[in-house]
Design a protein around this motif. Structure first.
Motif, PDB file in Angstrom:
ATOM      1  N   THR A  21      33.528 -30.353  59.581  1.00 32.75           N
ATOM      2  CA  THR A  21      33.544 -30.061  58.149  1.00 32.75           C
ATOM      3  C   THR A  21      34.270 -31.180  57.403  1.00 32.75           C
ATOM      4  O   THR A  21      34.984 -31.984  58.005  1.00 32.75           O
ATOM      5  N   HIS A  50      31.890 -23.147  55.676  1.00 31.86           N
ATOM      6  CA  HIS A  50      31.790 -22.618  57.028  1.00 31.86           C
ATOM      7  C   HIS A  50      31.799 -21.083  57.056  1.00 31.86           C
ATOM      8  O   HIS A  50      31.406 -20.459  58.048  1.00 31.86           O
ATOM      9  N   ASN A  51      32.192 -20.475  55.953  1.00 28.68           N
ATOM     10  CA  ASN A  51      32.203 -19.008  55.972  1.00 28.68           C
ATOM     11  C   ASN A  51      30.794 -18.401  55.903  1.00 28.68           C
ATOM     12  O   ASN A  51      30.667 -17.189  55.891  1.00 28.68           O
ATOM     13  N   ILE A  53      28.968 -18.206  58.307  1.00 28.52           N
ATOM     14  CA  ILE A  53      28.794 -17.471  59.569  1.00 28.52           C
ATOM     15  C   ILE A  53      29.944 -16.485  59.798  1.00 28.52           C
ATOM     16  O   ILE A  53      30.113 -15.965  60.896  1.00 28.52           O
ATOM     17  N   ARG A  54      30.716 -16.231  58.744  1.00 30.26           N
ATOM     18  CA  ARG A  54      31.868 -15.325  58.887  1.00 30.26           C
ATOM     19  C   ARG A  54      31.386 -13.898  59.139  1.00 30.26           C
ATOM     20  O   ARG A  54      30.542 -13.381  58.420  1.00 30.26           O
ATOM     21  N   PHE A  63      41.987 -16.547  59.756  1.00 31.91           N
ATOM     22  CA  PHE A  63      41.584 -17.778  59.051  1.00 31.91           C
ATOM     23  C   PHE A  63      42.728 -18.341  58.216  1.00 31.91           C
ATOM     24  O   PHE A  63      42.855 -19.555  58.053  1.00 31.91           O
ATOM     25  N   TRP A  67      43.877 -22.198  58.757  1.00 33.31           N
ATOM     26  CA  TRP A  67      43.994 -23.205  57.693  1.00 33.31           C
ATOM     27  C   TRP A  67      45.425 -23.701  57.545  1.00 33.31           C
ATOM     28  O   TRP A  67      45.654 -24.880  57.253  1.00 33.31           O
ATOM     29  N   ASN A  82      31.413 -14.349  65.349  1.00 36.61           N
ATOM     30  CA  ASN A  82      30.594 -14.996  64.318  1.00 36.61           C
ATOM     31  C   ASN A  82      29.271 -14.268  64.103  1.00 36.61           C
ATOM     32  O   ASN A  82      28.773 -13.580  64.995  1.00 36.61           O
ATOM     33  N   VAL A  96      39.936 -25.678  66.982  1.00 36.04           N
ATOM     34  CA  VAL A  96      39.653 -26.354  65.706  1.00 36.04           C
ATOM     35  C   VAL A  96      40.737 -27.411  65.510  1.00 36.04           C
ATOM     36  O   VAL A  96      41.929 -27.113  65.641  1.00 36.04           O
ATOM     37  N   TYR A 109      37.570 -31.707  59.565  1.00 39.11           N
ATOM     38  CA  TYR A 109      37.977 -30.899  60.715  1.00 39.11           C
ATOM     39  C   TYR A 109      36.811 -30.774  61.680  1.00 39.11           C
ATOM     40  O   TYR A 109      35.651 -30.973  61.291  1.00 39.11           O
ATOM     41  N   SER A 111      35.336 -28.534  65.236  1.00 40.87           N
ATOM     42  CA  SER A 111      35.526 -27.352  66.087  1.00 40.87           C
ATOM     43  C   SER A 111      34.568 -27.350  67.269  1.00 40.87           C
ATOM     44  O   SER A 111      33.385 -27.650  67.122  1.00 40.87           O
ATOM     45  N   ARG A 113      33.495 -24.715  70.423  1.00 40.82           N
ATOM     46  CA  ARG A 113      33.617 -23.316  70.829  1.00 40.82           C
ATOM     47  C   ARG A 113      32.857 -23.097  72.127  1.00 40.82           C
ATOM     48  O   ARG A 113      31.790 -23.661  72.313  1.00 40.82           O
TER      49      ARG A 113
HETATM   50  C1  LIG Z   1      36.094 -27.009  61.554  1.00 37.82           C
HETATM   51  C2  LIG Z   1      36.067 -25.575  61.081  1.00 37.82           C
HETATM   52  C3  LIG Z   1      35.356 -24.637  61.811  1.00 37.82           C
HETATM   53  C4  LIG Z   1      35.295 -23.305  61.388  1.00 37.82           C
HETATM   54  N1  LIG Z   1      34.581 -22.420  62.140  1.00 37.82           N
HETATM   55  C5  LIG Z   1      34.449 -21.154  61.690  1.00 37.82           C
HETATM   56  C6  LIG Z   1      33.654 -20.227  62.420  1.00 37.82           C
HETATM   57  O1  LIG Z   1      33.107 -20.513  63.503  1.00 37.82           O
HETATM   58  N2  LIG Z   1      33.530 -18.971  61.904  1.00 37.82           N
HETATM   59  C7  LIG Z   1      34.129 -18.589  60.733  1.00 37.82           C
HETATM   60  O2  LIG Z   1      33.957 -17.428  60.308  1.00 37.82           O
HETATM   61  N3  LIG Z   1      34.925 -19.454  60.050  1.00 37.82           N
HETATM   62  C8  LIG Z   1      35.098 -20.706  60.509  1.00 37.82           C
HETATM   63  N4  LIG Z   1      35.900 -21.573  59.815  1.00 37.82           N
HETATM   64  C9  LIG Z   1      36.731 -21.047  58.722  1.00 37.82           C
HETATM   65  C10 LIG Z   1      36.003 -20.968  57.391  1.00 37.82           C
HETATM   66  O3  LIG Z   1      36.132 -22.189  56.718  1.00 37.82           O
HETATM   67  C11 LIG Z   1      36.611 -19.841  56.507  1.00 37.82           C
HETATM   68  O4  LIG Z   1      37.985 -20.087  56.314  1.00 37.82           O
HETATM   69  C12 LIG Z   1      36.451 -18.439  57.110  1.00 37.82           C
HETATM   70  O5  LIG Z   1      35.116 -18.201  57.456  1.00 37.82           O
HETATM   71  C13 LIG Z   1      36.928 -17.342  56.150  1.00 37.82           C
HETATM   72  O6  LIG Z   1      36.240 -17.456  54.969  1.00 37.82           O
HETATM   73  P1  LIG Z   1      36.601 -16.606  53.675  1.00 37.82           P
HETATM   74  O7  LIG Z   1      38.079 -16.712  53.476  1.00 37.82           O
HETATM   75  O8  LIG Z   1      35.828 -17.212  52.566  1.00 37.82           O
HETATM   76  O9  LIG Z   1      36.184 -15.199  53.967  1.00 37.82           O
HETATM   77  C14 LIG Z   1      35.991 -22.898  60.211  1.00 37.82           C
HETATM   78  C15 LIG Z   1      36.708 -23.860  59.481  1.00 37.82           C
HETATM   79  C16 LIG Z   1      36.757 -25.169  59.908  1.00 37.82           C
HETATM   80  C17 LIG Z   1      37.547 -26.176  59.119  1.00 37.82           C
END
Ligand SMILES: Cc1cc2nc3c(=O)[nH]c(=O)nc-3n(C[C@H](O)[C@H](O)[C@H](O)COP(=O)(O)O)c2cc1C
Length: 176
Positions: A21, A50-51, A53-54, A63, A67, A82, A96, A109, A111, A113
Motif C-alpha cells: 500500500t 485496503h479495508n 477486504i475488511r 487495526f 496502524w 478477510n 505487515v 507498507y 503485507s 499472509r
Molecule cells: C500493508 C497493509 C495490509 C493490510 N491488510 C489488511 C487485510 O488483509 N485486511 C484488512 O481488513 N485490513 C488490512 N489492512 C488494514 C486496512 O488498511 C484498514 O485499517 C482496516 O481494514 C480497517 O479499516 P476501517 O478502519 O476503515 O474499518 C492493511 C493495511 C496495510 C497498510
C-alpha cells in the motif's frame, strides 16, 4: 456492500498472499494468490483502500494497533479474517511491515499472509468475539483501546508479549 456469509476458503500450505500500500493504506500491488483466494479482480483492489477486504467480525482494536505499530515504523503480526468478493471468508496469519526505499525513506507498507495454525485461530476467534462485543457496548471513540485491553489482559495472564504470543502460537503448527 458485500454481505458476509459462512463459507470458509482455506489457504493451501504454500499460499502466500501479498499486497503493498501507499502511506494512506491504498493498495498499490497485489499478487495473483491475493486475487485467486479473495475472488476480487485487480481493478477492484488497486488504488482502493485496503479495508475493501475488511470482514465485519474483525475488531477495530486490531487495526488500531496495526496502524500504531506501522506509524512508529514497527512491523505487526496478527491473525486476520478477510472477506472475499462473494462474501466468503479466509483466515490468515499476517505480517505487515513498513516499506522503505533505497534511501531509507518510508514509501508505504507491505503485507505477506499465510495459512494460519488452526488451533491458534480458534483461540483468536474467541478473543476477537470478546473484543467485538466490548466495541459494540460503549463509547465508539474509545472502543479500539478498550477492546485491545482484552488482548493485553490475556497477555498479562499468560505472562507473554504480543509478538511472542503471535509467533509462538503460529509456530506450534499441527502435524498434517
Ligand atoms: C500493508 C497493509 C495490509 C493490510 N491488510 C489488511 C487485510 O488483509 N485486511 C484488512 O481488513 N485490513 C488490512 N489492512 C488494514 C486496512 O488498511 C484498514 O485499517 C482496516 O481494514 C480497517 O479499516 P476501517 O478502519 O476503515 O474499518 C492493511 C493495511 C496495510 C497498510
Amino acid at each position: 456492500m458485500i454481505k458476509a456469509n459462512n463459507n470458509e476458503v482455506v489457504l493451501g500450505d504454500e499460499d502466500l498472499i501479498v499486497s503493498k500500500t501507499d502511506l494512506k493504506g491504498r493498495i498499490t500491488y497485489i499478487n495473483r494468490t491475493f486475487m485467486s483466494i479473495s475472488g476480487f479482480p485487480e481493478k477492484a483492489l488497486i488504488g482502493h483502500q485496503h479495508n475493501v477486504i475488511r470482514h465485519p467480525d474483525m475488531p477495530r482494536g486490531v487495526f488500531h494497533k496495526m496502524w500504531q505499530e506501522l506509524k512508529s515504523e514497527q512491523e505487526f503480526f496478527g491473525y486476520v479474517k478477510n472477506l472475499c468478493a462473494d462474501g466468503s471468508y479466509y483466515w490468515v496469519f499476517a505480517n505487515v511491515t513498513p516499506d522503505f526505499d533505497q534511501q531509507g525513506t518510508l514509501r508505504g507498507y507491505y503485507s505477506v499472509r499465510r495459512k494460519p495454525n488452526p488451533s491458534a485461530v480458534s483461540l483468536i476467534k474467541d478473543l476477537y468475539q470478546k473484543m467485538r462485543s466490548e466495541e459494540n457496548s460503549g463509547d465508539r471513540k474509545t472502543a479500539p483501546l478498550r477492546s485491545w485491553a482484552i488482548i493485553d489482559e490475556y497477555l498479562k495472564q499468560h505472562n507473554v508479549s504480543y509478538n511472542r504470543f503471535m509467533i509462538e502460537s503460529d509456530d506450534t503448527k499441527e502435524a498434517c
